[in-house]
Design a protein around this motif. Structure first.
Motif, PDB file in Angstrom:
ATOM      1  N   TYR A 101     -16.088  52.749 -66.009  1.00 33.60           N
ATOM      2  CA  TYR A 101     -16.532  52.083 -64.796  1.00 33.60           C
ATOM      3  C   TYR A 101     -16.014  50.658 -64.764  1.00 33.60           C
ATOM      4  CZ  TYR A 101     -19.855  55.939 -64.648  1.00 33.60           C
ATOM      5  OH  TYR A 101     -20.422  57.174 -64.626  1.00 33.60           O
ATOM      6  N   LEU A 102     -15.891  50.119 -63.566  1.00 32.82           N
ATOM      7  CA  LEU A 102     -15.549  48.718 -63.377  1.00 32.82           C
ATOM      8  C   LEU A 102     -16.835  47.978 -63.011  1.00 32.82           C
ATOM      9  CD1 LEU A 102     -12.336  49.207 -61.241  1.00 32.82           C
ATOM     10  CD2 LEU A 102     -12.473  48.719 -63.696  1.00 32.82           C
ATOM     11  N   GLU A 103     -17.075  46.877 -63.697  1.00 31.61           N
ATOM     12  CA  GLU A 103     -18.300  46.123 -63.419  1.00 31.61           C
ATOM     13  C   GLU A 103     -18.194  45.392 -62.103  1.00 31.61           C
ATOM     14  OE1 GLU A 103     -19.896  43.860 -66.628  1.00 31.61           O
ATOM     15  OE2 GLU A 103     -19.335  45.358 -68.112  1.00 31.61           O
ATOM     16  N   THR A 104     -19.322  45.280 -61.415  1.00 32.28           N
ATOM     17  CA  THR A 104     -19.357  44.626 -60.117  1.00 32.28           C
ATOM     18  C   THR A 104     -19.819  43.176 -60.178  1.00 32.28           C
ATOM     19  OG1 THR A 104     -21.660  45.253 -59.730  1.00 32.28           O
ATOM     20  CG2 THR A 104     -19.939  46.818 -59.005  1.00 32.28           C
ATOM     21  N   GLY A 105     -20.485  42.832 -61.288  1.00 34.99           N
ATOM     22  CA  GLY A 105     -21.052  41.488 -61.383  1.00 34.99           C
ATOM     23  C   GLY A 105     -22.467  41.428 -60.841  1.00 34.99           C
ATOM     24  N   LEU A 106     -22.970  42.525 -60.291  1.00 29.10           N
ATOM     25  CA  LEU A 106     -24.356  42.570 -59.799  1.00 29.10           C
ATOM     26  C   LEU A 106     -25.273  42.911 -60.962  1.00 29.10           C
ATOM     27  CD1 LEU A 106     -23.750  44.620 -56.536  1.00 29.10           C
ATOM     28  CD2 LEU A 106     -24.124  42.151 -56.742  1.00 29.10           C
ATOM     29  N   GLY A 107     -26.384  42.253 -61.059  1.00 33.95           N
ATOM     30  CA  GLY A 107     -27.332  42.507 -62.141  1.00 33.95           C
ATOM     31  C   GLY A 107     -26.984  41.702 -63.378  1.00 33.95           C
ATOM     32  N   TYR A 108     -27.514  42.113 -64.520  1.00 33.58           N
ATOM     33  CA  TYR A 108     -27.259  41.396 -65.767  1.00 33.58           C
ATOM     34  C   TYR A 108     -27.332  42.344 -66.947  1.00 33.58           C
ATOM     35  CZ  TYR A 108     -32.263  41.498 -66.722  1.00 33.58           C
ATOM     36  OH  TYR A 108     -33.545  41.911 -66.966  1.00 33.58           O
ATOM     37  N   VAL A 109     -26.759  41.932 -68.052  1.00 33.20           N
ATOM     38  CA  VAL A 109     -26.790  42.690 -69.302  1.00 33.20           C
ATOM     39  C   VAL A 109     -27.295  41.773 -70.381  1.00 33.20           C
ATOM     40  CG1 VAL A 109     -25.469  43.988 -70.995  1.00 33.20           C
ATOM     41  CG2 VAL A 109     -24.864  44.101 -68.584  1.00 33.20           C
TER      42      VAL A 109
END
Length: 118
Positions: free
Chosen positions: A110-118
């Motif tokens: 998957y490509l990260e969207t930058g939405l949310g956090y880890v």
């Protein structure tokens, strides 16, 4: 079987430790900095694996997910991670289990969207 699951976990553990040291937050390199008047050494972290986690399903004890996050696919995953010595040993053993029909591997990237956090 549970025995196959436990064997998988036993084999993947050294990979997890190796990833942390050589690709993750414990990886560092020393670089010498020289100027005409001084010489010093600095340590900078080069992280290519952002996270690497093994989880067992709470509904099916035979289902394992390996969640991997890399700085990028080409370098972090394909060049650095896939050439790691512990990964190569693990992959060879795992291929034997696949060939024998003892494990089934499904994977997605998957490509990260930058939405949310880890």
């Amino acid at each position: 079987t549970l025995a196959h699951r436990d064997t998988f976990l036993e084999w993947v553990e050294p990979v997890c430790k190796d990833v942390l040291v050589h690709e993750g937050s414990l990886r560092s390199t020393s670089a010498s900095l020289s100027t005409p008047t001084s010489t010093s050494t600095s340590t900078q972290k080069i992280i290519t694996t952002l996270s690497y986690q093994v989880a067992i399903s709470d509904k099916d004890p035979l289902l394992i997910v390996l969640m991997e996050r890399y700085s990028d696919k080409e370098h972090g995953y394909l060049e650095v991670h896939r050439s790691g010595s512990e990964f190569l040993k693990f992959r060879e053993k795992l291929k034997g289990m696949q060939d024998d029909g003892d494990v089934m591997i499904e994977g997605e990237s998957y490509l990260e969207t930058g939405l949310g956090y880890v």
